[in-house]
Design a protein around this motif. Structure first.
Motif, PDB file in Angstrom:
ATOM      1  N   VAL A  90       0.861  -1.187   0.000  1.00 23.59           N
ATOM      2  CA  VAL A  90       0.000   0.000   0.000  1.00 23.59           C
ATOM      3  C   VAL A  90       0.896   1.236   0.000  1.00 23.59           C
ATOM      4  CG1 VAL A  90      -1.961  -1.079   1.152  1.00 23.59           C
ATOM      5  CG2 VAL A  90      -0.144  -0.043   2.528  1.00 23.59           C
ATOM      6  N   LEU A  91       0.308   2.373  -0.355  1.00 24.25           N
ATOM      7  CA  LEU A  91       1.029   3.644  -0.385  1.00 24.25           C
ATOM      8  C   LEU A  91       0.501   4.560   0.716  1.00 24.25           C
ATOM      9  CD1 LEU A  91       1.136   4.352  -4.241  1.00 24.25           C
ATOM     10  CD2 LEU A  91       2.848   3.211  -2.808  1.00 24.25           C
ATOM     11  N   ALA A  92       1.419   5.021   1.558  1.00 18.32           N
ATOM     12  CA  ALA A  92       1.057   5.987   2.598  1.00 18.32           C
ATOM     13  C   ALA A  92       1.185   7.380   1.994  1.00 18.32           C
ATOM     14  CB  ALA A  92       1.972   5.832   3.810  1.00 18.32           C
ATOM     15  N   ARG A  93       0.058   8.034   1.784  1.00 18.65           N
ATOM     16  CA  ARG A  93       0.055   9.317   1.076  1.00 18.65           C
ATOM     17  C   ARG A  93       0.399  10.478   1.997  1.00 18.65           C
ATOM     18  NH1 ARG A  93      -5.999  10.800   1.040  1.00 18.65           N
ATOM     19  NH2 ARG A  93      -6.921   9.172   2.347  1.00 18.65           N
ATOM     20  N   ASN A  94       0.551  11.650   1.370  1.00 17.98           N
ATOM     21  CA  ASN A  94       0.851  12.898   2.082  1.00 17.98           C
ATOM     22  C   ASN A  94       2.195  12.837   2.810  1.00 17.98           C
ATOM     23  OD1 ASN A  94      -1.698  13.741   1.239  1.00 17.98           O
ATOM     24  ND2 ASN A  94      -2.679  13.163   3.164  1.00 17.98           N
ATOM     25  N   VAL A 105       6.191   3.701   0.473  1.00 13.95           N
ATOM     26  CA  VAL A 105       5.796   2.387  -0.025  1.00 13.95           C
ATOM     27  C   VAL A 105       5.874   1.395   1.146  1.00 13.95           C
ATOM     28  CG1 VAL A 105       6.271   0.555  -1.677  1.00 13.95           C
ATOM     29  CG2 VAL A 105       6.659   2.957  -2.321  1.00 13.95           C
ATOM     30  N   VAL A 106       4.717   0.866   1.544  1.00 12.00           N
ATOM     31  CA  VAL A 106       4.623   0.015   2.730  1.00 12.00           C
ATOM     32  C   VAL A 106       4.218  -1.395   2.296  1.00 12.00           C
ATOM     33  CG1 VAL A 106       3.612  -0.263   5.020  1.00 12.00           C
ATOM     34  CG2 VAL A 106       3.884   2.041   4.046  1.00 12.00           C
ATOM     35  N   THR A 107       5.041  -2.370   2.688  1.00 12.00           N
ATOM     36  CA  THR A 107       4.787  -3.766   2.309  1.00 12.00           C
ATOM     37  C   THR A 107       4.885  -4.661   3.537  1.00 12.00           C
ATOM     38  OG1 THR A 107       5.759  -3.350   0.124  1.00 12.00           O
ATOM     39  CG2 THR A 107       5.506  -5.650   0.791  1.00 12.00           C
ATOM     40  N   PRO A 108       3.936  -5.551   3.751  1.00 14.03           N
ATOM     41  CA  PRO A 108       4.053  -6.505   4.868  1.00 14.03           C
ATOM     42  C   PRO A 108       5.269  -7.409   4.680  1.00 14.03           C
ATOM     43  CG  PRO A 108       1.799  -6.412   4.051  1.00 14.03           C
ATOM     44  CD  PRO A 108       2.632  -5.659   3.071  1.00 14.03           C
ATOM     45  N   PHE A 109       5.951  -7.705   5.785  1.00 20.37           N
ATOM     46  CA  PHE A 109       7.135  -8.565   5.765  1.00 20.37           C
ATOM     47  C   PHE A 109       6.928  -9.648   6.819  1.00 20.37           C
ATOM     48  CE2 PHE A 109      11.459  -9.788   6.945  1.00 20.37           C
ATOM     49  CZ  PHE A 109      12.103  -9.864   5.707  1.00 20.37           C
ATOM     50  N   THR A 110       6.907 -10.899   6.369  1.00 21.35           N
ATOM     51  CA  THR A 110       6.684 -12.019   7.280  1.00 21.35           C
ATOM     52  C   THR A 110       8.023 -12.653   7.620  1.00 21.35           C
ATOM     53  OG1 THR A 110       4.523 -12.460   6.298  1.00 21.35           O
ATOM     54  CG2 THR A 110       5.497 -14.217   7.630  1.00 21.35           C
ATOM     55  N   THR A 111       8.352 -12.657   8.910  1.00 23.84           N
ATOM     56  CA  THR A 111       9.644 -13.184   9.341  1.00 23.84           C
ATOM     57  C   THR A 111       9.612 -14.710   9.377  1.00 23.84           C
ATOM     58  OG1 THR A 111       9.065 -13.180  11.695  1.00 23.84           O
ATOM     59  CG2 THR A 111       9.946 -11.134  10.772  1.00 23.84           C
ATOM     60  N   THR A 112      10.766 -15.311   9.525  1.00 20.77           N
ATOM     61  CA  THR A 112      10.857 -16.772   9.588  1.00 20.77           C
ATOM     62  C   THR A 112      10.178 -17.333  10.837  1.00 20.77           C
ATOM     63  OG1 THR A 112      13.030 -16.487  10.622  1.00 20.77           O
ATOM     64  CG2 THR A 112      12.979 -16.863   8.236  1.00 20.77           C
ATOM     65  N   ASP A 113       9.931 -16.464  11.809  1.00 27.83           N
ATOM     66  CA  ASP A 113       9.220 -16.890  13.021  1.00 27.83           C
ATOM     67  C   ASP A 113       7.707 -16.880  12.828  1.00 27.83           C
ATOM     68  OD1 ASP A 113      11.628 -17.163  14.296  1.00 27.83           O
ATOM     69  OD2 ASP A 113      11.611 -15.129  15.131  1.00 27.83           O
ATOM     70  N   GLY A 114       7.247 -16.405  11.683  1.00 33.71           N
ATOM     71  CA  GLY A 114       5.819 -16.390  11.413  1.00 33.71           C
ATOM     72  C   GLY A 114       5.128 -15.087  11.741  1.00 33.71           C
ATOM     73  N   ALA A 115       5.835 -14.119  12.324  1.00 34.23           N
ATOM     74  CA  ALA A 115       5.233 -12.826  12.642  1.00 34.23           C
ATOM     75  C   ALA A 115       5.358 -11.896  11.434  1.00 34.23           C
ATOM     76  CB  ALA A 115       5.920 -12.205  13.852  1.00 34.23           C
ATOM     77  N   THR A 116       4.400 -10.993  11.288  1.00 36.54           N
ATOM     78  CA  THR A 116       4.405 -10.052  10.173  1.00 36.54           C
ATOM     79  C   THR A 116       4.548  -8.635  10.707  1.00 36.54           C
ATOM     80  OG1 THR A 116       2.939 -11.506   8.924  1.00 36.54           O
ATOM     81  CG2 THR A 116       3.137  -9.246   8.149  1.00 36.54           C
ATOM     82  N   ILE A 117       5.336  -7.840  10.021  1.00 34.54           N
ATOM     83  CA  ILE A 117       5.531  -6.450  10.403  1.00 34.54           C
ATOM     84  C   ILE A 117       5.446  -5.587   9.149  1.00 34.54           C
ATOM     85  CG2 ILE A 117       8.059  -6.630  10.255  1.00 34.54           C
ATOM     86  CD1 ILE A 117       8.208  -4.576  12.552  1.00 34.54           C
ATOM     87  N   ALA A 118       4.805  -4.428   9.249  1.00 29.28           N
ATOM     88  CA  ALA A 118       4.724  -3.505   8.123  1.00 29.28           C
ATOM     89  C   ALA A 118       6.066  -2.812   7.956  1.00 29.28           C
ATOM     90  CB  ALA A 118       3.622  -2.481   8.370  1.00 29.28           C
ATOM     91  N   VAL A 119       6.599  -2.838   6.738  1.00 30.63           N
ATOM     92  CA  VAL A 119       7.916  -2.263   6.462  1.00 30.63           C
ATOM     93  C   VAL A 119       7.789  -1.185   5.395  1.00 30.63           C
ATOM     94  CG1 VAL A 119      10.237  -2.714   5.582  1.00 30.63           C
ATOM     95  CG2 VAL A 119       9.130  -4.377   7.094  1.00 30.63           C
ATOM     96  N   VAL A 120       8.319   0.000   5.709  1.00 33.87           N
ATOM     97  CA  VAL A 120       8.395   1.085   4.725  1.00 33.87           C
ATOM     98  C   VAL A 120       9.668   0.861   3.917  1.00 33.87           C
ATOM     99  CG1 VAL A 120       8.526   3.568   4.358  1.00 33.87           C
ATOM    100  CG2 VAL A 120       7.175   2.662   6.260  1.00 33.87           C
ATOM    101  N   ARG A 121       9.496   0.522   2.648  1.00 34.17           N
ATOM    102  CA  ARG A 121      10.655   0.211   1.807  1.00 34.17           C
ATOM    103  C   ARG A 121      11.343   1.450   1.273  1.00 34.17           C
ATOM    104  NH1 ARG A 121       7.378  -2.690  -2.417  1.00 34.17           N
ATOM    105  NH2 ARG A 121       9.287  -2.414  -3.652  1.00 34.17           N
ATOM    106  N   GLY A 122      10.635   2.562   1.159  1.00 33.97           N
ATOM    107  CA  GLY A 122      11.219   3.777   0.622  1.00 33.97           C
ATOM    108  C   GLY A 122      10.143   4.761   0.223  1.00 33.97           C
TER     109      GLY A 122
END
Length: 300
Positions: A90-94, A105-122
């Motif tokens: 998804v795109l975080a506007r403004n 630019v925000v993309t979910p990132f699922t770790t090897t432990d199974g938890a997911t965290i929202a990551v701002v890629r740039g």
């Protein structure tokens, strides 16, 4: 103290009350700016201590996916291994980077432990030119940030305003109170092609100190102004006192007595006898005028 008794008049009591209210407001605003400065200094200390520190495992900072990020742990660098879910980007506007408006630019990132965290890629300035997330297992270094509240946002599809994990798709079993920003220094993901890396946060303390001093100065100036005004009024009253209390000489002329033949004998008066004895001093015209009056009021 009696010289300042006018301070207890209704007019001055009103002025003093207004001055007290304004001074209290100035002190309140000055202390508020002081608190803002203290908070900002704490933020700067946290950034300085955590931003460039060695990355740690996220479990050392957050006990579980429901944990809240402590203020002193903000901007901590963590190492994450897992995969991006590009379909849920998804795109975080403004957002603004280098004075250019655009999107995070925000993309979910699922770790090897199974938890997911929202990551701002740039950052991107173009909505239609977002590169796909890297595929496969990735190890990234990112800064932890407290999640934002987007519960009241009206978001079109694929857009968000606040970076709130609850408003991002594909966030099952996610960290609900934090998100991460890819580090601009610690891994190649920070220079992902097509995206602008996020800059280091500002370390400027702002103008809170100058604003605080200004409000204190305003309060002091009001106190001084009231004191000067009171002193001037006291001085004006003291100067007016001798003029109003001085002895004045008045000559009372009884017209009836003059009609009956009485004469004014006060030395130097308009109708005194000495007027007739020295016409050279007072002038011939005045002497003649006095003679007319003398003749008019002389007993028959």
């Amino acid at each position: 103290m009696s010289r300042y008794s006018f301070l207890f008049s209704a007019r001055w009591l009103k002025y003093i009350a207004m001055a007290i209210v304004v001074v209290i407001a100035c002190v309140f605003l000055a202390l508020w700016q002081k608190d803002r400065r203290d908070q900002r200094e704490q933020e700067i200390d946290t950034i300085t201590a955590n931003y460039s520190a060695d990355p740690v495992d996220i479990d050392t900072v957050l006990d579980s996916t429901d944990s809240t990020l402590a203020t002193t742990d903000e901007w901590t660098q963590v190492s994450l291994t897992g995969q991006f879910s590009d379909a849920d980007t998804v795109l975080a506007r403004n957002r603004v980077v280098d004075d250019k408006p655009g999107f995070y630019v925000v993309t979910p990132f699922t770790t090897t432990d199974g938890a997911t965290i929202a990551v701002v890629r740039g950052f991107t300035a173009e909505e239609d030119s977002v590169p796909p997330a890297p595929k496969g297992e990735q190890t990234i270094v990112a800064h932890l940030r407290p999640a934002q509240d987007g519960s009241d946002d009206d978001n079109p599809e694929g857009m968000i305003v606040a970076i709130d994990p609850a408003r991002i798709p594909g966030m099952d079993g996610a960290y609900s109170h934090v998100y991460a920003e890819v580090s601009t220094e610690s891994n190649s993901g920070a220079t992902e092609e097509g995206l602008t890396p996020l800059p280091m946060p500002e370390l400027d303390p702002g103008n809170h100190l100058s604003y605080m001093l200004q409000w204190f100065a305003f309060g002091i100036m009001i106190i001084i102004a009231v004191g000067i005004s009171a002193r001037r009024e006291r001085k004006a009253a003291a100067e007016a006192g001798p003029r109003s209390s001085g002895d004045s000489e008045y000559v009372v002329i009884d017209k009836a007595a003059l009609d009956a033949g009485a004469k004014v004998s006060q030395p130097g008066s308009r109708y005194g006898r000495n007027r007739f004895s020295s016409p050279g001093v007072h002038g011939r015209a005045e002497a003649e005028e006095d003679a007319v009056f003398e003749e008019r009021f002389r007993p028959r």
